[in-house]
Design an enzyme around this catalytic site. Structure first.
Site, PDB file in Angstrom:
ATOM      1  N   LEU A  12      -7.395  -1.617  72.121  1.00 30.93           N
ATOM      2  CA  LEU A  12      -8.305  -0.491  72.391  1.00 30.93           C
ATOM      3  C   LEU A  12      -9.643  -0.799  71.733  1.00 30.93           C
ATOM      4  O   LEU A  12      -9.734  -0.842  70.505  1.00 30.93           O
ATOM      5  CB  LEU A  12      -7.743   0.823  71.817  1.00 30.93           C
ATOM      6  CG  LEU A  12      -6.282   1.179  72.141  1.00 30.93           C
ATOM      7  CD1 LEU A  12      -5.927   2.548  71.584  1.00 30.93           C
ATOM      8  CD2 LEU A  12      -6.051   1.135  73.651  1.00 30.93           C
ATOM      9  N   GLY A  15     -15.304  -4.498  70.947  1.00 34.18           N
ATOM     10  CA  GLY A  15     -16.635  -4.679  70.370  1.00 34.18           C
ATOM     11  C   GLY A  15     -16.628  -5.861  69.419  1.00 34.18           C
ATOM     12  O   GLY A  15     -16.002  -6.894  69.691  1.00 34.18           O
ATOM     13  N   GLY A  18     -12.847  -6.232  68.126  1.00 31.43           N
ATOM     14  CA  GLY A  18     -11.906  -6.358  69.241  1.00 31.43           C
ATOM     15  C   GLY A  18     -12.092  -7.659  70.004  1.00 31.43           C
ATOM     16  O   GLY A  18     -11.109  -8.322  70.373  1.00 31.43           O
ATOM     17  N   GLU A 192     -21.406  -0.096  60.414  1.00 31.27           N
ATOM     18  CA  GLU A 192     -20.666   0.810  61.295  1.00 31.27           C
ATOM     19  C   GLU A 192     -21.569   1.199  62.466  1.00 31.27           C
ATOM     20  O   GLU A 192     -22.789   1.028  62.404  1.00 31.27           O
ATOM     21  CB  GLU A 192     -20.246   2.070  60.518  1.00 31.27           C
ATOM     22  CG  GLU A 192     -19.248   1.807  59.422  1.00 31.27           C
ATOM     23  CD  GLU A 192     -17.978   1.133  59.917  1.00 31.27           C
ATOM     24  OE1 GLU A 192     -17.307   1.689  60.787  1.00 31.27           O
ATOM     25  OE2 GLU A 192     -17.659   0.030  59.436  1.00 31.27           O
ATOM     26  N   ASP A 203     -18.319   5.200  54.118  1.00 34.91           N
ATOM     27  CA  ASP A 203     -17.353   4.140  54.442  1.00 34.91           C
ATOM     28  C   ASP A 203     -16.619   3.691  53.168  1.00 34.91           C
ATOM     29  O   ASP A 203     -15.393   3.569  53.153  1.00 34.91           O
ATOM     30  CB  ASP A 203     -18.097   2.958  55.080  1.00 34.91           C
ATOM     31  CG  ASP A 203     -17.170   1.812  55.425  1.00 34.91           C
ATOM     32  OD1 ASP A 203     -16.469   1.898  56.444  1.00 34.91           O
ATOM     33  OD2 ASP A 203     -17.138   0.826  54.652  1.00 34.91           O
ATOM     34  N   LYS A 207     -12.603   4.086  52.069  1.00 34.08           N
ATOM     35  CA  LYS A 207     -11.788   2.980  51.552  1.00 34.08           C
ATOM     36  C   LYS A 207     -11.222   3.335  50.171  1.00 34.08           C
ATOM     37  O   LYS A 207     -10.070   3.002  49.851  1.00 34.08           O
ATOM     38  CB  LYS A 207     -12.627   1.705  51.495  1.00 34.08           C
ATOM     39  CG  LYS A 207     -12.960   1.161  52.885  1.00 34.08           C
ATOM     40  CD  LYS A 207     -14.107   0.171  52.844  1.00 34.08           C
ATOM     41  CE  LYS A 207     -14.366  -0.450  54.206  1.00 34.08           C
ATOM     42  NZ  LYS A 207     -15.630  -1.196  54.267  1.00 34.08           N
TER      43      LYS A 207
HETATM   44  N1  LIG Z   1     -17.380  -4.638  62.054  1.00 32.61           N
HETATM   45  C1  LIG Z   1     -16.744  -4.814  60.893  1.00 32.61           C
HETATM   46  O1  LIG Z   1     -17.134  -5.657  60.069  1.00 32.61           O
HETATM   47  C2  LIG Z   1     -15.533  -4.014  60.565  1.00 32.61           C
HETATM   48  C3  LIG Z   1     -15.128  -2.958  61.350  1.00 32.61           C
HETATM   49  N2  LIG Z   1     -14.023  -2.240  61.008  1.00 32.61           N
HETATM   50  C4  LIG Z   1     -13.558  -1.161  61.838  1.00 32.61           C
HETATM   51  O2  LIG Z   1     -13.112  -1.697  63.070  1.00 32.61           O
HETATM   52  C5  LIG Z   1     -13.314  -0.756  64.112  1.00 32.61           C
HETATM   53  C6  LIG Z   1     -14.149  -1.399  65.206  1.00 32.61           C
HETATM   54  O3  LIG Z   1     -15.386  -1.785  64.658  1.00 32.61           O
HETATM   55  P1  LIG Z   1     -16.432  -2.694  65.451  1.00 32.61           P
HETATM   56  O4  LIG Z   1     -15.720  -3.634  66.321  1.00 32.61           O
HETATM   57  O5  LIG Z   1     -17.373  -3.195  64.440  1.00 32.61           O
HETATM   58  O6  LIG Z   1     -17.172  -1.581  66.324  1.00 32.61           O
HETATM   59  P2  LIG Z   1     -17.897  -1.768  67.713  1.00 32.61           P
HETATM   60  O7  LIG Z   1     -18.763  -0.560  67.888  1.00 32.61           O
HETATM   61  O8  LIG Z   1     -18.523  -3.102  67.832  1.00 32.61           O
HETATM   62  O9  LIG Z   1     -16.670  -1.727  68.746  1.00 32.61           O
HETATM   63  C7  LIG Z   1     -16.019  -0.569  69.148  1.00 32.61           C
HETATM   64  C8  LIG Z   1     -15.840  -0.684  70.644  1.00 32.61           C
HETATM   65  O10 LIG Z   1     -14.993   0.370  71.086  1.00 32.61           O
HETATM   66  C9  LIG Z   1     -15.508   0.837  72.318  1.00 32.61           C
HETATM   67  N3  LIG Z   1     -14.978   2.192  72.523  1.00 32.61           N
HETATM   68  C10 LIG Z   1     -15.346   3.327  71.923  1.00 32.61           C
HETATM   69  N4  LIG Z   1     -14.637   4.366  72.375  1.00 32.61           N
HETATM   70  C11 LIG Z   1     -13.789   3.873  73.306  1.00 32.61           C
HETATM   71  C12 LIG Z   1     -12.797   4.437  74.128  1.00 32.61           C
HETATM   72  N5  LIG Z   1     -12.538   5.745  74.104  1.00 32.61           N
HETATM   73  N6  LIG Z   1     -12.101   3.614  74.947  1.00 32.61           N
HETATM   74  C13 LIG Z   1     -12.356   2.299  74.990  1.00 32.61           C
HETATM   75  N7  LIG Z   1     -13.296   1.689  74.226  1.00 32.61           N
HETATM   76  C14 LIG Z   1     -13.995   2.484  73.407  1.00 32.61           C
HETATM   77  C15 LIG Z   1     -16.998   0.751  72.182  1.00 32.61           C
HETATM   78  O11 LIG Z   1     -17.643   0.714  73.447  1.00 32.61           O
HETATM   79  C16 LIG Z   1     -17.159  -0.563  71.412  1.00 32.61           C
HETATM   80  O12 LIG Z   1     -17.312  -1.659  72.267  1.00 32.61           O
HETATM   81  C17 LIG Z   1     -13.954   0.471  63.451  1.00 32.61           C
HETATM   82  O13 LIG Z   1     -12.944   1.368  63.088  1.00 32.61           O
HETATM   83  C18 LIG Z   1     -14.605  -0.120  62.212  1.00 32.61           C
HETATM   84  O14 LIG Z   1     -14.776   0.813  61.185  1.00 32.61           O
HETATM   85  C19 LIG Z   1     -13.262  -2.555  59.892  1.00 32.61           C
HETATM   86  C20 LIG Z   1     -13.619  -3.585  59.089  1.00 32.61           C
HETATM   87  C21 LIG Z   1     -14.798  -4.381  59.345  1.00 32.61           C
HETATM   88  N1  LIG Z   2     -19.272  -1.423  57.797  1.00 34.37           N
HETATM   89  C1  LIG Z   2     -18.227  -1.957  56.995  1.00 34.37           C
HETATM   90  C2  LIG Z   2     -17.373  -2.869  57.815  1.00 34.37           C
HETATM   91  C3  LIG Z   2     -16.137  -3.254  57.119  1.00 34.37           C
HETATM   92  O1  LIG Z   2     -15.337  -2.437  56.685  1.00 34.37           O
HETATM   93  C4  LIG Z   2     -18.812  -2.743  55.844  1.00 34.37           C
HETATM   94  O2  LIG Z   2     -20.014  -3.040  55.893  1.00 34.37           O
HETATM   95  O3  LIG Z   2     -18.087  -3.014  54.880  1.00 34.37           O
END
Ligand SMILES: NC(=O)C1=CN([C@@H]2O[C@H](COP(=O)(O)OP(=O)(O)OC[C@H]3O[C@@H](n4cnc5c(N)ncnc54)[C@H](O)[C@@H]3O)[C@@H](O)[C@H]2O)C=CC1
Ligand SMILES: N[C@@H](CC=O)C(=O)O
Ligand code: NA
EC number: 1.1.1.3
Length: 430
Positions: A12, A15, A18, A192, A203, A207
């Site tokens: 799911l 981004g 994913g 984020e 955030d 954590k």
């Molecule tokens: N980017 C990072 O370094 C880190 C991110 N996270 C967590 O991982 C998760 C994802 O983060 P990112 O990949 O950075 O965010 P992102 O914003 O790049 O990706 C999220 C994706 O989900 C899609 N999306 C949103 N609602 C949707 C729905 N209802 N159905 C289908 N797709 C949907 C968006 O279009 C987007 O492409 C978040 O919970 C974030 O807090 C955790 C640790 C590190």
């Molecule tokens: N936005 C968060 C992503 C990882 O959890 C961070 O900067 O640490």
């Protein structure tokens, strides 16, 4: 022996994280199958923008209907990487109800409703794993839930947000401006979707709530965590910190009281000595100290944000959950049996660096010192600098409670000779 029926995974969100999870699942498919004992198949990918080109993901796997995907009934593991509270919570709940286990990186949701989600997972006899939710690639949740399950953890302290560490590091080492550094962190995929969550400390607070709950086997809500962001940290604060042989970091600190009867959790910027290991944590790296009765002090260090590092933690969880599916077991669930109360911030004891603008005339120093003494806050050092009839007074205290320090500052503000309180910062790590 290798099982031939593949384990089916629904992704799911595709981004920053994913897309890296999908890439590694494809490029490492043979190794993952060998380690799990069965092939792992990407069975569907829910996205918001279906027209976007997604290299390596067959178009027929893409759907905009995440609910239908988690309801399919043939999915073994749902990997939730969309972030936010809704629809993530409903999708995870539906996934459990339709027979899947769940891997998530969603700290905001787990901090808000980890207890509820764990309860549904247990009811349905399914796994809920979320190593990526705290400190990105660094193994921290699993060590706390499993490796340290026989020990008694008393303190967890560290840098748990990559974006703010990246910004503070840039401000300190290159003199970069706040906005410029934040834009770069966003472009690198660290921040984020709404970076307010990073810079205002939400955030890191999420954590801290997750860490404190797991470390102390209790329940710590998001509202129980004292939170200050880093948007008010200025170049002048860095100059003051340098003058004391310190730098400034946004810290998350979770502590069990000395009598063991309560806990505290807080997030705020703090000065730490340059000689402290946390001072040399650069860029989007995170580092967390865990102190426990038997193990003593442990340090966990590594990339705290970014697509590939975070995907590494997600994949580790995916392997663990798949292994559990094959063996018919489930991993550890929530453990909140101690039910310790969370004490208010006023009871936290630490040291403070206070910078005051005062009138440059005789007796001011004595007046200020008296206010500290009246509130039971003992002064360690005082530095005074004159500038055109005004002076700046920098006071560093010995350990004092937050409540006493606040009382002191309030009384200082009411002195005629104190023109303003330029900054108040906690001093940690000594
Ligand atoms: N980017 C990072 O370094 C880190 C991110 N996270 C967590 O991982 C998760 C994802 O983060 P990112 O990949 O950075 O965010 P992102 O914003 O790049 O990706 C999220 C994706 O989900 C899609 N999306 C949103 N609602 C949707 C729905 N209802 N159905 C289908 N797709 C949907 C968006 O279009 C987007 O492409 C978040 O919970 C974030 O807090 C955790 C640790 C590190
Ligand atoms: N936005 C968060 C992503 C990882 O959890 C961070 O900067 O640490
Ligand atoms: Na982690």
């Amino acid at each position: 022996m290798m099982r031939t029926r593949p384990l089916k995974v629904a992704l799911l969100g595709c981004g920053v994280v994913g897309s890296e999870v999908a890439r590694i699942m494809t490029t490492h498919a043979a190794d993952l199958a060998a380690r799990i004992g069965a092939p792992v198949e990407l069975a569907g990918v829910a996205v918001r923008r279906p027209d976007k080109v997604r290299e390596g993901i067959p178009a027929e796997l893409i759907t905009t209907d995440a609910t239908a995907l988690v309801k399919r009934g043939d999915i073994d593991v749902v990997v939730e990487l969309i972030g936010g509270i809704e629809p993530a919570r409903s999708l995870i709940t539906t996934a459990f109800e339709h027979g899947a286990s769940v891997v998530s990186a969603n700290k905001a949701l787990l901090a808000q409703d980890g207890a509820g989600l764990h309860a549904i997972a247990e009811e349905q006899n399914k796994d809920l794993y979320y190593e990526a939710a705290v400190a990105g690639a660094i193994p921290l949740i699993r060590p706390l839930r499993e490796s340290l399950a026989g020990d008694k953890v008393n303190r967890v302290l560290g840098i748990v947000n990559g974006t703010t560490n990246f910004i503070l590091d840039k401000m300190d080492s290159t003199g970069a401006g706040y906005q410029e550094a934040l834009d770069e962190a966003s472009a690198l995929g660290y921040a984020e979707a709404d970076p307010t969550a990073d810079v205002e400390g939400f955030d890191a607070a999420a954590k801290a709530a997750i860490l404190a709950g797991i470390a102390f086997h209790t329940r710590v809500g998001l509202d129980d965590v004292y939170r200050e962001g880093m948007t008010e940290v200025t170049a002048a604060d860095f100059a003051s910190a340098k003058g004391m042989g310190c730098t400034i970091k946004l810290l998350a600190i979770c502590e069990r009281a000395a009598d063991g009867g309560s806990v505290t959790a807080r997030v705020h910027p703090a000065m730490i000595p340059l000689a402290h290991p946390l001072a040399s944590v650069r860029g989007a790296y995170n580092a967390v100290f865990v102190e426990s009765d038997a193990a003593g002090q442990l340090m966990f260090y590594g990339p705290g944000a970014g697509g590939a590092p975070t995907a590494s933690a997600v994949l580790g969880d995916l392997v663990a959950v798949c292994r559990n599916r094959i063996s018919g077991a489930t991993g550890p669930g929530a453990s909140a049996y101690t039910q310790l109360p969370v004490s208010p911030m006023g009871e936290v004891v630490t040291r403070y660096h206070i910078s005051l603008d005062v009138a440059d005339k005789p007796g001011v120093l004595a007046q200020v010192a008296t206010v500290f003494a009246e509130h039971g806050v003992s002064i360690d050092t005082v530095r005074q600098q004159g500038k055109d009839g005004e002076a700046s007074l920098v006071v560093v205290t010995h350990h004092a409670s937050d409540a006493s320090l606040n009382g002191t500052v309030e009384a200082l503000r009411s002195l005629d000779t104190v023109r303003g309180v330029a900054s108040i910062m906690r001093v940690e790590g000594e």
